[in-house]
Design an enzyme around this catalytic site. Structure first.
Site, PDB file in Angstrom:
ATOM      1  CG  MET A   1      39.069  89.417 143.168  1.00 62.11           C
ATOM      2  SD  MET A   1      40.936  89.551 143.428  1.00 62.11           S
ATOM      3  CE  MET A   1      41.451  88.106 142.922  1.00 62.11           C
ATOM      4  CD  GLU A   2      42.625  89.263 139.649  1.00 61.16           C
ATOM      5  OE1 GLU A   2      43.712  88.721 140.000  1.00 61.16           O
ATOM      6  OE2 GLU A   2      41.999  90.258 139.875  1.00 61.16           O
TER       7      GLU A   2
ATOM      8  CD  GLU B   1      39.788  93.123 137.712  1.00 62.09           C
ATOM      9  OE1 GLU B   1      40.040  92.014 137.817  1.00 62.09           O
ATOM     10  OE2 GLU B   1      40.395  94.027 137.860  1.00 62.09           O
TER      11      GLU B   1
ATOM     12  CG  HIS C   1      44.173  89.862 136.438  1.00 64.34           C
ATOM     13  ND1 HIS C   1      45.392  89.566 136.852  1.00 64.34           N
ATOM     14  CD2 HIS C   1      43.735  90.946 136.961  1.00 64.34           C
ATOM     15  CE1 HIS C   1      45.801  90.762 137.363  1.00 64.34           C
ATOM     16  NE2 HIS C   1      44.856  91.687 137.717  1.00 64.34           N
TER      17      HIS C   1
END
Length: 1008
Positions: A389-390, A424, A427
């Site tokens: 998760m970025e 990631e 992002h």
């Protein structure tokens, strides 16, 4: 975020939830807010003159007023219960108010004024500016308490503050006015409205436009043992179990950790403090500004710097006792990788740390936009619902996707890890810096990040040639399987219900988004594409954008080059329609040197067009950038681009004769399939057999993928794909072999339980055997280390070994058994890392129960993350039903298998022909447990549904699937179940229509 039907042309959500096409297409935020400001006129004062004769009437009126007031008070006491009950009743009846129905031209302002909590979207009356969030984290009992102070601006007059909360126990609420008369505002009532996960604060008097207010809320909650919100995880170090707590807020789970405006459009700044025991450290998006130790209890409070404007779902924090390694970029950004102390000590995080340093510089150079924060932390956690998760400045990765053990990790593991990190880091620009206005356009960030996985990896390792080769098989071919289903959906999906938000995070958003971006970049040219992206990022940084904002900036970049292409007009056909076209090219018999080109919607189930004429009778048409070349046995012409916009078109091409073949979609840059008449297919197959090098590597892979899928959908006879792979013994490149193996495995899962299966497997082995014997197995040097081959050669060798062992080559089986036996007898693993998964799986499937127990023991004793992953997958390869059942039960009922790996265990057991019925039974019997554990992470539960059902292919199994769906609660996975039914129906239909024809050709084939 690294990781599954509505039409895209209808009304949809806007930045502020008010339907307006200009706003939906991304006008500047200040304009949006200004447009929605409404100032109500004041009520004029009136003087009342009391006449003596009216005294009696006045007294009666006062008495009546007192009675009415008393009734109103009684009603207001039960107001919360009534609204919640009504909500539950409404949900139970299966009805809902579609947000765009309440925000279109017939919008009922009175409804929003009186009950704004009933809508999916938050009311547009308030805009957050800043959050001060103070948290105390209690790791001994897994709870936390907090206080949030939210400063917000009133946009439209309202008495209501509606905030998202979920599973929070609100203790105290105070509302302040920051205006000419500052002070505490009286609260009339406050209540939870669980249906929409909101907390409602109703004030006695209205808040006024253009004024600022503050709400202070104290609360407490559990640190969940789940995978969303603020959750806990653990690991074992030196025999001691240690705990950590970390956040996962995307897409709608910040509300589980603090009251907030939990929608992407509501960007604000944040200042966070975390208080915890001194034995832990804490991290957040920004660096620690100040750290204070409490003299009474010794606890530490870390105060973090103020963030830039950002959406709630990118906020993050963690409390853990990890250690770290660090690096500093040339521009002064501090990068730290945090992980378990033993992983840091062994250097498992060093690879990811070093490539991150290079990637930050790459993206800054490519986008011409500096990274916005002073630091970037990478956090490796034992469990996480996604690969990563970025979060801005604090990206969280599951350990398998960021920790690398160079001694034992395979090349494929290294490649996968590399691409997750590349994804990631991208992002930090596409997502964090510029955020989609609403979830319908989540592909604006996920599609770009997925596309740049290949571009960024090519920067790191140019010889891998990812964007021109591996992208085809791993992205384009993969997503076309899904997008060819009648149950597919447009890449831009309208979001009508809360459950729709999770549903948009699927491979259509990720992979189709990436494929469309790649096609567009090729049409525009690399330099122009980069300039357009720079303009897009610079214009919308720290804000939100919609797809039309991107199209406008790319169109402007084209216009500056003197190219008048309306990007929006072209791309709306690709983003607002589901699916993709099949382009059929044939020689025009009545016009010399001309071709006839047709386009139609490609669907695997042709009967769907009959069953659902309303859907498929639409004029599905695309603006297609078709590249076309003509060739013969010795020469291929330069490609020409033809824009195809009509159902049927005729175009002049170069000189052609009977031996000239046509080739479309050069290097597979376009998102469509290409079909030809049978004569042209025969010419292409002949070219591959006689001199395949005339056709590019990408097109050889594309021809293989297209021909198998066209046959599967009934566009071509079943023998054509089998004929095309007969050239493979001459193929020296990895990519066509990879495309062929993927297509063959799709056939294999249809055929592996049929009586005549050996006809198919023998045919495949005949094509594989010459290359297998020529390439052999990886070799070792005199000192026992493994010889590193070039990437393409190593991957080709691995692909051929996998095919040989999977389809039953005796020599391959003997080699695998020999390597496993040597490992067991010597207790020294001399199996080359790049083929360990193949050897482990083959050995477990062929050898006795003791080998399974040996692999199980190694799985528990290994500390190398990559090795544990391969060992666990090997355990699913057994042909022993007892062992497979034992593994399934242990996965679900113990902590021996990490939470995020349980789904993979079930899927991999289902891939095993001996375990298919066991996985299918386990799925049905344990559905309630699985849905409760993973249901909120819809991407995971959709992956499970697809993985377990895609191998079902009998009438009985189809009936079981339909019965199960009918009798069970699908929750948010309704779309995944609909897709599963369509796939299984297609499997059954293939057997009914084509199995006999398929085997008849194999019996007669000279190559069989």
């Amino acid at each position: 975020m690294s990781l599954d039907d509505k039409r895209g042309k209808g009304l949809s959500f806007t930045p502020m939830g008010i339907e307006d096409n200009n706003m939906r297409n991304g006008r500047g935020l200040s304009d949006q807010w200004a447009d929605s400001v409404v100032v109500r006129p004041r009520t004029t004062e009136r003087h009342i003159t009391v006449h003596k004769k009216l005294v009696l009437g006045f007294a009666i009126s006062i008495l009546t007023l007192i009675i009415v007031t008393a009734i109103a008070v009684l009603l207001s006491v039960s107001f919360e219960d009534c609204t919640v009950a009504e909500s539950s009743s409404r949900a139970g009846n299966g009805t809902s108010t579609k947000p765009n129905q309440s925000r279109d031209g017939n919008f009922n302002h009175k409804d929003e004024d009186t009950q704004p909590w009933r809508h999916l979207r938050l009311p547009t009356s308030l805009r957050p500016r800043h959050y001060d969030l103070k948290l105390s984290v209690y790791m001994d009992n897994f709870t936390f308490s907090g206080e949030v102070n939210i400063e917000f601006e009133c946009v439209n007059s309202t008495k209501f503050i509606v905030l998202h909360t979920d599973r929070l126990e609100v203790e105290k609420v105070v509302v302040y006015s920051d205006n000419k008369k500052p002070g505490v505002m009286r609260i009339h009532r406050q209540f939870h409205y669980p249906s929409n996960q909101v907390y409602v604060i109703a004030l006695h008097r209205e808040m006024k436009p253009l004024r600022t207010y503050k709400v202070n809320i104290t609360f407490e909650a559990q640190i969940e043992n789940e995978l969303l919100g603020f959750f806990r995880s653990s690991y074992v170090l030196h025999g001691e179990r240690r705990y950590l707590a970390v956040t996962q807020f995307s897409p709608t789970h910040a509300r589980k950790a603090f009251p907030c405006f939990d929608e992407p459009i509501y960007k604000a700044t944040f200042r966070i403090s975390l208080k915890h025991e001194a034995s832990y450290l804490s991290l957040s998006n920004m660096p620690v500004e100040n750290s204070v130790t409490d003299n009474d209890d010794g606890w530490v409070t870390n105060y973090f710097s103020r963030t830039p404007r950002m959406s709630t779902y990118y906020l993050a924090w963690a409390v853990c006792n990890f250690t770290y390694r660090e690096a500093l970029t040339d521009s002064g950004v501090l990068i730290r990788l945090y992980a378990r102390p033993n992983a840091i000590m062994s250097g498992s995080g060093d690879y990811a740390l070093q490539i991150t340093k290079r990637l930050l510089q790459f993206y800054e150079d490519y986008f011409k936009v500096k990274y916005s924060l002073p630091k970037l932390d990478l956090l490796a956690v034992p469990k996480h619902p996604y690969a990563a998760m970025e979060n801005w400045g604090l990206s969280v990765f599951v350990e398998q996707k960021i920790l690398l053990d160079p001694e034992i990790s395979s090349f494929s593991y290294q490649m996968e890890l590399t691409m997750v990190v590349v994804h990631e880091i991208c992002h930090q620009w596409f997502g964090d810096l510029v955020t989609p206005v609403w979830w319908e356009d989540v592909w604006l960030k996920e599609g770009f990040a997925h596309f740049f996985e290949y571009v960024g990896t090519d920067f790191l390792f140019p010889k891998w040639n990812m964007e021109k080769q591996r992208f085809l098989t791993d992205v384009l071919h993969e997503v076309m399987l899904l997008d060819g289903l009648a149950s597919s959906h447009p890449i831009s999906q309208e979001v009508f219900e809360a459950t729709d938000i999770d549903r948009v995070f699927d491979w259509i958003a990720y992979k189709k988004g990436a494929a469309l971006i790649r096609m567009l970049a090729n049409v525009m040219g690399q330099a122009v594409f980069q300039r357009g992206l720079n303009d897009y990022l610079m214009t919308h940084m720290y804000g939100n954008a919609a797809r039309d904002d991107l199209w406008n900036k790319l169109s402007e970049a084209m216009q500056r080059e003197g190219k008048d292409i309306n990007i929006k007009e072209v791309m709306d056909r690709w983003t607002l329609q589901m699916g993709y076209p099949v382009v059929t090219i044939s020689k025009n018999e009545s016009l010399d040197h001309a071709v006839t080109i047709t386009q139609e919607h490609f669907v695997y189930d042709m009967d769907a067009k009959i069953r659902d004429p309303e859907l498929f009778n639409r004029s599905f048409q695309w603006h297609i950038p078709l590249t076309l070349a003509v060739g013969n046995s010795t020469h291929i012409s330069p490609e020409a681009i033809i824009w195809v916009s009509n159902k049927t078109e005729t175009h002049k091409v170069g000189q052609m004769d009977e031996e000239t073949w046509l080739l479309g979609n050069i290097n597979q840059m376009g998102y469509f399939r290409v079909n030809y008449d049978l004569h042209n297919w025969r010419l292409l197959i002949g070219q591959l057999m006689n001199n395949h090098a005339i056709i590019s590597i990408g097109n050889r892979a594309g021809l293989i993928d297209d021909v198998f899928n066209l046959a599967r959908a009934g566009f071509l006879p079943q023998n054509v794909p089998l004929q095309i792979i007969s050239y493979l013994p001459q193929e020296k490149e990895f990519l066509p072999w990879h495309a062929a193996s993927r297509a063959l495995y799709q056939l294999d899962k249809l055929l592996d339980r049929t009586e005549d299966y050996s006809l198919f497997s023998d045919y495949v082995l005949k094509q594989v055997a010459p290359k297998y014997h020529k390439l052999g197995w990886p070799t070792t040097s005199p000192d026992g280390s493994f010889m590193q081959a070039a990437y393409q050669a190593e991957e080709l060798q691995r692909e051929v070994i996998m095919l040989a062992c999977s389809f039953g080559n005796k020599n391959c089986h003997r080699q695998a058994v020999s390597l496993i036996s040597d490992w067991i007898s010597s207790n020294k693993n001399r199996i080359p890392p790049n083929v360990r998964d193949i050897v482990y799986c083959t050995g477990v499937s062929l050898m006795d129960e003791d080998v399974w127990e040996f692999i199980w023991m190694k799985f528990h004793s290994s500390t190398a993350i990559s090795e544990k992953k391969v060992l666990l997958e090997a355990l699913t390869c057994s042909d022993n039903s007892f062992l497979l059942t034992r593994l399934l039960n242990l996965s679900l009922s113990s902590d021996l298998v990490p939470d995020q790996d349980v789904i993979d265990v079930i899927i991999n057991v289902g891939r095993n022909p001996h375990g298919r019925h066991l996985a299918w039974r386990c799925f049905r019997e344990k559905w309630d447990i699985l849905n409760a554990r993973y249901g909120e992470a819809l991407f995971m539960i959709s992956k499970l549904i697809s993985g377990v059902t895609e191998f079902l292919n009998t009438e009985a199994e189809l009936s079981e699937l339909k019965d199960f769906i009918h009798t069970s609660s699908g929750g948010g996975a309704v779309a995944a179940f609909a897709r599963a039914v369509e796939i299984v129906e297609a499997n059954v239909k293939w057997h009914r229509l084509y199995e006999r024809q398929f085997y008849q050709w194999l019996r007669k084939s000279p190559n069989g």
